[in-house]
Design a protein around this motif. Sequence first.
Motif, short mmCIF file in Angstrom:
data_model
loop_
_atom_site.label_atom_id
_atom_site.label_comp_id
_atom_site.label_asym_id
_atom_site.label_seq_id
_atom_site.Cartn_x
_atom_site.Cartn_y
_atom_site.Cartn_z
N ALA A 89 6.62 25.67 18.51
CA ALA A 89 6.87 26.14 17.14
C ALA A 89 5.93 25.46 16.15
O ALA A 89 5.38 26.11 15.24
N ARG B 106 16.07 27.61 17.48
CA ARG B 106 14.65 28.00 17.46
C ARG B 106 14.38 29.03 16.38
O ARG B 106 13.38 28.94 15.64
N GLU B 107 15.28 29.99 16.26
CA GLU B 107 15.10 31.06 15.28
C GLU B 107 15.17 30.52 13.85
O GLU B 107 14.38 30.87 13.00
N ASP C 151 8.43 29.28 8.20
CA ASP C 151 7.82 30.36 7.42
C ASP C 151 8.02 30.15 5.92
O ASP C 151 7.13 30.40 5.12
N ARG D 281 12.08 28.60 12.95
CA ARG D 281 10.98 29.50 12.60
C ARG D 281 11.13 30.04 11.18
O ARG D 281 10.16 30.06 10.41
N TYR E 183 2.96 27.06 13.64
CA TYR E 183 3.08 26.80 12.20
C TYR E 183 1.83 26.10 11.66
O TYR E 183 1.24 26.51 10.67
#
Length: 260
Positions: free
Chosen positions: A141, A110-111, A118, A114, A145
């Motif tokens: 997510a 998940r991190e 970005d 992200r 976004y």
Amino acid sequence: MDALIDSHCHLNYDYAPKTVDELVREAAAVGVTTLVTIGTGLDTLGEIARISERFENVYHTVGVHPHEASTLAPGDVETLRQAARHPKCRAIGEIGLDYYYDHSPREVQRERLRLQLDLALELGLPVVVHGRDAEADLLEALTAYAAKVPASRSPGIIHCFSGTRGFGERCLTLGFSISFSGILTFKTAEELRACARAFPLERLLVETDSPYLAPVPHRGRKCEPHMVRFTAQKLADVKGLSLEEVARATTENARRIFRI
Ligand SMILES: [Zn+2]
């Protein structure tokens, strides 16, 4: 016939005894004139860029697959950023969440997703999304976004769509396009064909995901980019359209998203 674009293949994988030159040539010979070779990890950034440089009609993407999420340290984003500035890099991907294989811990997946979403926002590039058994977290997510993507451009592509119809519809609402692979031709894929029938043609693409998922009648063999025409033909059958109409629409869609 109108040209087809294989919107997702992996030309850096092993096709021996066939060479990449043969794959590209054989695709072109049946009207698959443009290929997008998709990045999956930091270790192949150079290899993929070199393939894309060698062929006028091959483009590429840069990203770390959720299977490899653990290999992407936050400090590596600068490496991805530099690679993504290549003139033939047209998207960030494939990125996403895969809770089926769980090759990387879920919170790491998940991190890293992200981080890469970005990066796509920063660079103004669409994303190529891989998802499996993770629809709720993926939607969370992607919703955050997509809210930041200017309305003038596509947020990206849900690749090798095999999710639920509800998930597909939510992704369409967020502005994503949906790409079908050879799975669409599989005998048991009735639900997927129902999705293909329902989703709007102007938001659909076709892909091989080669060397995986060869469509019928090549199922079980190593998949190659020229085989995308069988998936396009199935999409045409399902929608009651001609192959020409499907080729025109999916090619236009891929060109618009990847700016080809
Ligand atoms: Zn892939």
